[in-house]
Design an enzyme around this catalytic site. Structure first.
Site, mmCIF file in Angstrom:
data_model
loop_
_atom_site.group_PDB
_atom_site.id
_atom_site.type_symbol
_atom_site.label_atom_id
_atom_site.label_comp_id
_atom_site.label_asym_id
_atom_site.label_seq_id
_atom_site.Cartn_x
_atom_site.Cartn_y
_atom_site.Cartn_z
ATOM 1 N N GLY A 12 0.836 -1.205 0.000
ATOM 2 C CA GLY A 12 0.000 0.000 0.000
ATOM 3 C C GLY A 12 0.871 1.257 0.000
ATOM 4 O O GLY A 12 2.105 1.185 -0.019
ATOM 5 N N ALA A 66 -5.027 -2.051 5.597
ATOM 6 C CA ALA A 66 -6.372 -1.639 6.022
ATOM 7 C C ALA A 66 -7.298 -1.742 4.823
ATOM 8 O O ALA A 66 -6.845 -1.774 3.674
ATOM 9 C CB ALA A 66 -6.356 -0.194 6.527
ATOM 10 N N TYR A 131 -16.422 2.927 7.625
ATOM 11 C CA TYR A 131 -14.949 2.974 7.631
ATOM 12 C C TYR A 131 -14.446 3.597 8.935
ATOM 13 O O TYR A 131 -13.624 3.005 9.649
ATOM 14 C CB TYR A 131 -14.450 3.783 6.425
ATOM 15 C CG TYR A 131 -12.962 4.091 6.457
ATOM 16 C CD1 TYR A 131 -12.023 3.083 6.248
ATOM 17 C CD2 TYR A 131 -12.501 5.384 6.703
ATOM 18 C CE1 TYR A 131 -10.657 3.364 6.281
ATOM 19 C CE2 TYR A 131 -11.143 5.667 6.734
ATOM 20 C CZ TYR A 131 -10.225 4.655 6.520
ATOM 21 O OH TYR A 131 -8.870 4.933 6.560
ATOM 22 N N LYS A 135 -12.451 1.663 11.976
ATOM 23 C CA LYS A 135 -11.096 2.092 12.360
ATOM 24 C C LYS A 135 -11.054 2.487 13.835
ATOM 25 O O LYS A 135 -10.078 2.212 14.535
ATOM 26 C CB LYS A 135 -10.631 3.261 11.482
ATOM 27 C CG LYS A 135 -10.430 2.941 10.019
ATOM 28 C CD LYS A 135 -9.272 2.010 9.732
ATOM 29 C CE LYS A 135 -7.925 2.653 9.975
ATOM 30 N NZ LYS A 135 -6.814 1.717 9.633
HETATM 31 N N1 LIG Z 1 -5.520 6.726 2.273
HETATM 32 C C1 LIG Z 1 -5.959 7.689 3.088
HETATM 33 O O1 LIG Z 1 -6.349 8.767 2.640
HETATM 34 C C2 LIG Z 1 -5.967 7.493 4.575
HETATM 35 C C3 LIG Z 1 -6.483 8.512 5.403
HETATM 36 C C4 LIG Z 1 -6.476 8.326 6.786
HETATM 37 C C5 LIG Z 1 -5.945 7.170 7.324
HETATM 38 N N2 LIG Z 1 -5.468 6.207 6.512
HETATM 39 C C6 LIG Z 1 -4.930 4.978 7.130
HETATM 40 O O2 LIG Z 1 -3.547 4.918 6.803
HETATM 41 C C7 LIG Z 1 -3.144 3.550 6.692
HETATM 42 C C8 LIG Z 1 -2.420 3.345 5.389
HETATM 43 O O3 LIG Z 1 -3.316 3.638 4.324
HETATM 44 P P1 LIG Z 1 -2.827 3.677 2.804
HETATM 45 O O4 LIG Z 1 -3.237 4.988 2.260
HETATM 46 O O5 LIG Z 1 -1.411 3.246 2.667
HETATM 47 O O6 LIG Z 1 -3.811 2.572 2.201
HETATM 48 P P2 LIG Z 1 -3.690 1.722 0.875
HETATM 49 O O7 LIG Z 1 -2.761 2.361 -0.089
HETATM 50 O O8 LIG Z 1 -5.091 1.414 0.468
HETATM 51 O O9 LIG Z 1 -2.986 0.381 1.388
HETATM 52 C C9 LIG Z 1 -3.655 -0.521 2.200
HETATM 53 C C10 LIG Z 1 -3.070 -1.879 1.885
HETATM 54 O O10 LIG Z 1 -3.699 -2.836 2.725
HETATM 55 C C11 LIG Z 1 -3.903 -4.005 1.957
HETATM 56 N N3 LIG Z 1 -4.940 -4.832 2.543
HETATM 57 C C12 LIG Z 1 -6.289 -4.657 2.527
HETATM 58 N N4 LIG Z 1 -6.897 -5.656 3.185
HETATM 59 C C13 LIG Z 1 -5.906 -6.472 3.635
HETATM 60 C C14 LIG Z 1 -5.898 -7.671 4.376
HETATM 61 N N5 LIG Z 1 -7.040 -8.257 4.788
HETATM 62 N N6 LIG Z 1 -4.712 -8.246 4.667
HETATM 63 C C15 LIG Z 1 -3.562 -7.678 4.254
HETATM 64 N N7 LIG Z 1 -3.495 -6.551 3.534
HETATM 65 C C16 LIG Z 1 -4.666 -5.951 3.236
HETATM 66 C C17 LIG Z 1 -4.264 -3.517 0.582
HETATM 67 O O11 LIG Z 1 -4.019 -4.521 -0.366
HETATM 68 P P3 LIG Z 1 -5.060 -4.764 -1.569
HETATM 69 O O12 LIG Z 1 -5.233 -3.417 -2.204
HETATM 70 O O13 LIG Z 1 -4.347 -5.759 -2.421
HETATM 71 O O14 LIG Z 1 -6.316 -5.273 -0.932
HETATM 72 C C18 LIG Z 1 -3.317 -2.326 0.433
HETATM 73 O O15 LIG Z 1 -2.091 -2.718 -0.148
HETATM 74 C C19 LIG Z 1 -4.427 2.733 6.870
HETATM 75 O O16 LIG Z 1 -4.525 2.303 8.198
HETATM 76 C C20 LIG Z 1 -5.536 3.711 6.573
HETATM 77 O O17 LIG Z 1 -6.747 3.365 7.227
HETATM 78 C C21 LIG Z 1 -5.436 6.336 5.154
#
Ligand SMILES: NC(=O)c1ccc[n+]([C@@H]2O[C@H](COP(=O)([O-])OP(=O)(O)OC[C@H]3O[C@@H](n4cnc5c(N)ncnc54)[C@H](OP(=O)(O)O)[C@@H]3O)[C@@H](O)[C@H]2O)c1
Length: 299
Positions: A12, A66, A131, A135
């Protein structure tokens, strides 16, 4: 002292940033960074097997996995809770049992968005979405399972992969090629803190190194609307002539409501010596990095 790292969700945005930071550090060893296919964090047997088969003892486990599709969570409630609430507890317990520090990440969407000043860690939560609620439950389960864990809420993340900025630059590219004409329209009534995954990974590493534990807010500094972020990206992509119209949240019907105001107050982390740069500098750094959609031909 050398630290052995495990990073879940290694593919991710945050996962990749973590992997690169650990790989670049002479003091750190990457024991593993399984992506979703290699380790489903919501599968208790798979988590047990993964920890049981490690060749060395981990010092730090960072959960970057996530279910982040905010609209998708509304129709896949059970999956959202399994990945965002139950799985972090599993990982926190496994890390604690292995003697490792656990780092977990949560979201500004735990707040209702009716605040008038940046949200502190101690402020009342009130998620508007599945969501955000899943979380929030994840945060609580981690804190209960392992009081030594770090849980960091962040917001509006961009990094290597698909995100708001890559979508905007894709729209710029379509207009440049003539496939689409007319102005872009972007929401201008939601306020938050855009956050660069590279800065977030670095800040989490710094908090861990400082011996911190508990709940923190970690986002790039300043405040922005999605319109502000889009305008900066369009300008940086060399398209200042492109009109970016302001729309409001009501005009863009989505399955999950978005908080109108979710600016995080990051002063607790600052008191631990950890502060992230202004979102504009972070956005420019991302846009001019090899991971940027611009470097990959968009925009
Ligand atoms: N993105 C945002 O704007 C945002 C904002 C606030 C907080 N956050 C938090 O920041 C953190 C990092 O987010 P990010 O932006 O890096 O998200 P991301 O790019 O969507 O990466 C999340 C990764 O988790 C993987 N994943 C999903 N379900 C899974 C499972 N059951 N087992 C193992 N891997 C799994 C996904 O793989 P697949 O795609 O292959 O399923 C993806 O590679 C998360 O905790 C998120 O909630 C993100």
């Amino acid at each position: 002292m050398a630290k052995n790292w495990i990073i879940t969700g290694g593919n991710g945005q945050l996962g990749r940033a973590f992997v690169e930071a650990v790989a670049a550090s002479p003091d750190d060893v990457l024991l593993g960074a399984p992506d979703h296919a290699a380790l489903d964090i919501a599968d208790p047997e798979a988590v047990k097997r993964f920890f049981g088969e490690l060749s060395e003892t981990p010092s730090v486990v960072a959960n970057a996995a996530a279910y982040t599709n905010v609209d998708g969570c509304e129709s896949e409630r059970e999956l959202a809770y399994r990945v965002n609430a139950e799985a972090p507890e599993l990982l926190a317990r496994a890390s604690r049992d292995a003697g490792a520090k656990f780092l977990h990440v949560s979201t500004d969407y735990v707040f209702p968005g009716d605040g008038t000043r940046p949200y502190r860690e101690s402020d009342a939560t009130g998620p508007l979405t599945v969501y955000g609620a899943s979380k929030l439950e994840g945060e609580c389960r981690v804190a209960e399972a392992d009081a030594g864990a770090i849980v960091a809420r962040t917001s509006w993340v961009f990094g290597h992969g698909k995100n708001f900025i890559s979508a905007i630059l894709g729209q710029v590219a379509l207009r440049r090629s003539g496939e689409v004409s007319g102005p872009l329209a972007v929401v201008a009534d939601q306020k938050g803190r855009p956050t660069y995954a590279v800065d977030l990974a670095s800040a989490l590493r710094d908090l861990e190194a400082a011996g911190a534990s508990g709940l923190f807010h970690l986002s790039n500094d300043g405040e922005a609307t999605w319109w502000d972020l889009a305008r900066l990206c369009v300008d940086e992509a060399g398209a200042p002539e492109l009109v970016v119209e302001r729309t409001d949240t009501d005009a863009s019907a989505r399955p999950a409501p978005r908080p109108l105001y979710s600016v995080l107050d990051c002063s607790k982390a600052r008191a631990h010596g950890v502060a992230l740069r202004d979102w504009r500098d972070a956005t420019r750094a991302y846009l001019h990095s090899p991971a940027s959609p611009l470097a990959q031909g968009a925009g």
